[in-house]
Scaffold this motif. Structure first.
Motif, PDB file in Angstrom:
ATOM      1  N   ASP A  62      21.826  33.342  29.601  1.00 53.97           N
ATOM      2  CA  ASP A  62      21.379  32.491  30.705  1.00 53.97           C
ATOM      3  C   ASP A  62      20.816  31.188  30.160  1.00 53.97           C
ATOM      4  OD1 ASP A  62      20.723  31.532  33.182  1.00 53.97           O
ATOM      5  OD2 ASP A  62      18.842  32.664  33.325  1.00 53.97           O
ATOM      6  N   ILE A  63      21.706  30.420  29.528  1.00 52.63           N
ATOM      7  CA  ILE A  63      21.311  29.093  29.058  1.00 52.63           C
ATOM      8  C   ILE A  63      22.354  28.087  29.518  1.00 52.63           C
ATOM      9  CG2 ILE A  63      20.126  30.046  27.040  1.00 52.63           C
ATOM     10  CD1 ILE A  63      22.399  28.965  25.314  1.00 52.63           C
ATOM     11  N   TYR A  64      21.942  26.838  29.576  1.00 53.93           N
ATOM     12  CA  TYR A  64      22.857  25.751  29.937  1.00 53.93           C
ATOM     13  C   TYR A  64      23.379  25.144  28.643  1.00 53.93           C
ATOM     14  CZ  TYR A  64      24.668  21.605  32.203  1.00 53.93           C
ATOM     15  OH  TYR A  64      25.504  20.621  32.665  1.00 53.93           O
ATOM     16  N   PRO A  93      28.775  22.772  22.274  1.00 50.61           N
ATOM     17  CA  PRO A  93      27.931  22.858  23.473  1.00 50.61           C
ATOM     18  C   PRO A  93      26.927  24.017  23.447  1.00 50.61           C
ATOM     19  CG  PRO A  93      30.230  22.535  24.072  1.00 50.61           C
ATOM     20  CD  PRO A  93      30.212  22.807  22.611  1.00 50.61           C
ATOM     21  N   GLY A  94      25.650  23.662  23.600  1.00 50.53           N
ATOM     22  CA  GLY A  94      24.606  24.681  23.680  1.00 50.53           C
ATOM     23  C   GLY A  94      23.992  25.062  22.352  1.00 50.53           C
ATOM     24  N   ASN A  95      24.513  24.523  21.240  1.00 52.90           N
ATOM     25  CA  ASN A  95      23.957  24.793  19.909  1.00 52.90           C
ATOM     26  C   ASN A  95      23.555  23.473  19.286  1.00 52.90           C
ATOM     27  OD1 ASN A  95      24.375  27.609  19.969  1.00 52.90           O
ATOM     28  ND2 ASN A  95      26.494  27.371  19.309  1.00 52.90           N
ATOM     29  N   CYS A  96      22.256  23.230  19.194  1.00 51.90           N
ATOM     30  CA  CYS A  96      21.754  21.910  18.804  1.00 51.90           C
ATOM     31  C   CYS A  96      21.072  21.945  17.437  1.00 51.90           C
ATOM     32  CB  CYS A  96      20.766  21.412  19.859  1.00 51.90           C
ATOM     33  SG  CYS A  96      20.223  19.721  19.547  1.00 51.90           S
ATOM     34  N   PRO A  97      21.383  20.972  16.565  1.00 53.16           N
ATOM     35  CA  PRO A  97      20.793  20.967  15.222  1.00 53.16           C
ATOM     36  C   PRO A  97      19.436  20.270  15.116  1.00 53.16           C
ATOM     37  CG  PRO A  97      22.424  19.237  15.394  1.00 53.16           C
ATOM     38  CD  PRO A  97      22.422  19.942  16.720  1.00 53.16           C
ATOM     39  N   CYS A 141      20.902  20.025  26.996  1.00 57.72           N
ATOM     40  CA  CYS A 141      21.100  21.450  27.247  1.00 57.72           C
ATOM     41  C   CYS A 141      19.843  22.230  26.871  1.00 57.72           C
ATOM     42  CB  CYS A 141      22.297  21.960  26.450  1.00 57.72           C
ATOM     43  SG  CYS A 141      22.011  22.011  24.666  1.00 57.72           S
ATOM     44  N   SER A 142      19.862  23.522  27.100  1.00 57.63           N
ATOM     45  CA  SER A 142      18.696  24.363  26.827  1.00 57.63           C
ATOM     46  C   SER A 142      18.247  24.243  25.364  1.00 57.63           C
ATOM     47  CB  SER A 142      19.011  25.828  27.138  1.00 57.63           C
ATOM     48  OG  SER A 142      19.336  26.009  28.492  1.00 57.63           O
TER      49      SER A 142
END
Length: 442
Positions: A183-185, A366-370, A392-393
């Motif tokens: 349940d993440i954006y 998308p949805g994985n941020c460094p 995003c989340s």
């Protein structure tokens, strides 16, 4: 019902060309505009008389009595009927479905986007709960047309009732499985669906066909089944109306809303606006745009949101962190102006790239941020007191690792919506990005 305004562009591609004129009588399902290039047929959603044809829309005065019957599309192959019915991606993208599913996947995958990614929206999940059988039949038709060997329904794990209904519906379907999403954006972003369901990360310029797949929104499946089984043109839309409404902020789901209905009519149907408000959004909190009461809904309208008023920043300096997952820079600037802020710095999320000049931004993963510390340092150097983010989340989570240390006060572009609907603000990521799967997808 007031006049119906049917836009000539409600799909990816060029605007359609009207084939009716003022004074013409039309019925539900009357073909009123045809593509001039990439596009999809447009039909009347009501019985009535054409009042005016302008450069961008056809205005129809509806009859007082509206019958259920519609003008059927002509018989043909399944793909021909999908094209004839004017179906486009009903999740918001609006790409002509007849073009998308015309791809020969040679035994690949049809991935059903049932993520209902945008917070506050409820119509996709309600469709799955209440119209399960026809949705599954739509998936089977897609698989047949695309020559796909497997169908995978991607849905957030939190939707327990819908998942149980789906499990029962596909228990004897060897070629259809379920993939659970966190349940993440933005778990409903096309490449995110491919990555989660197939384990393949596409480049921002690649289409799902590079992974032997197509991604189809669950309402699009419904419209495909209606076209093939009922010969029904695509002239209605499922949607959620939510926000600062009389009676509370619970979502109101409406099925088969005639395309061209004005936003104000839908808000009144849901109870009307409760006092003063901030803005009206057409679409979802992240990717929707501000709209007006007299704007018409289209084939891609998923939500109408009435928000609380904006906070007042009293002219304070603001930095904008523009993300591929949220609003454009223009949308972020609009929000800043409504908050009475002054933009002094703009930066892009480090994973947001422009595939080609002028094209919408795409996220590399998308949805994985460094991490976003470098951008926050830029905002501080440029004299910002506040930052507005549209991330995003996970990106929001990384911003909050550095912004408070730099004494930068943070707003998310969705804050006014989240406060309205009682949803947690996008700041720290409090849920896992990994979820356990069903045994063998069943």
């Amino acid at each position: 019902m007031g006049n119906v305004q049917i836009l000539l562009r409600q799909h990816v591609g060029a605007p359609c060309e009207a084939i009716v004129k003022a004074g013409d009588e039309v019925k539900k399902g009357t073909l009123i505009a045809t593509p001039t290039g990439l596009g999809a047929n447009i039909f009347s959603s009501v019985y009535g008389v054409v009042e005016e044809v302008t450069d961008d829309r056809i205005i129809i005065k509806p009859d007082e009595e509206q019958k259920d019957e519609f003008v059927p599309i002509k018989e043909g192959s399944k793909l021909e009927m999908v094209k004839e019915a004017g179906i486009v991606g009903m999740g918001g993208a609006g790409f002509p479905t007849g073009v998308k599913i015309g791809t020969d996947l040679k035994g690949g995958y049809v991935l059903v986007n049932a993520a209902e990614c945008e917070p506050g929206l409820r119509h996709n999940i309600q469709q799955i709960e209440e119209q399960t059988d026809i949705t599954i039949r739509g998936l089977k038709y897609c698989m047949e047309v695309c020559n796909a060997a497997k169908g995978i329904i991607a849905i957030k794990k939190k939707n327990e009732k819908a998942i149980q209904i789906l499990r029962e519906a596909i228990k004897d379907e060897d070629s259809i499985t379920i993939h659970l999403l966190p349940d993440i954006y933005p778990m409903g972003e096309e490449r995110a669906v491919v990555r989660e369901a197939l384990g393949k990360l596409l480049d921002p310029t690649q289409l799902p066909s590079a992974a032997d797949a197509v991604v189809i929104n669950c309402e699009t499946l419904l419209r495909i089944a209606e076209a093939i089984e009922l010969k029904k043109p695509c002239y209605s839309k499922n949607m959620t109306v939510i926000g600062k409404l009389n009676g509370g902020n619970e979502p109101h789901v409406y099925m088969d809303v005639p395309v061209g209905t004005c936003v104000g009519d839908m808000i009144e149907k849901a109870g009307g606006i409760d006092g003063t408000y901030g803005e009206i959004i057409m679409g979802g909190p992240f990717t929707g745009k501000s709209t007006t009461l007299d704007a018409p809904v289209t084939k891609t309208t998923g939500g109408i949101i009435v928000t609380v008023e904006f906070p007042d920043l009293h002219g304070a300096n603001v930095g904008l962190l523009v993300c591929a997952c949220g609003g454009s820079e223009d949308r972020m600037r609009e929000i800043c102006e409504k908050m009475n802020g002054k933009v002094v710095s703009v930066a892009r999320c480090k994973q947001a790239i422009e595939p080609k000049p002028g094209a919408p931004l795409k996220c590399e993963n998308p949805g994985n941020c460094p991490g976003q510390a470098q951008k926050c340092l830029q905002f501080k150097k440029d004299g910002a007191e506040f930052i507005i983010i549209g991330n995003c989340s996970d990106c929001s989570n990384t911003v909050m690792g550095s912004a408070p240390k730099l004494k930068l006060k943070t707003f998310h572009q969705t804050d006014h919506v989240m406060r309205t609907i009682g949803h947690p603000l996008y700041r720290r990521l409090t849920v896992s990005k990994e979820v356990d799967q069903l045994p063998e997808g069943k």
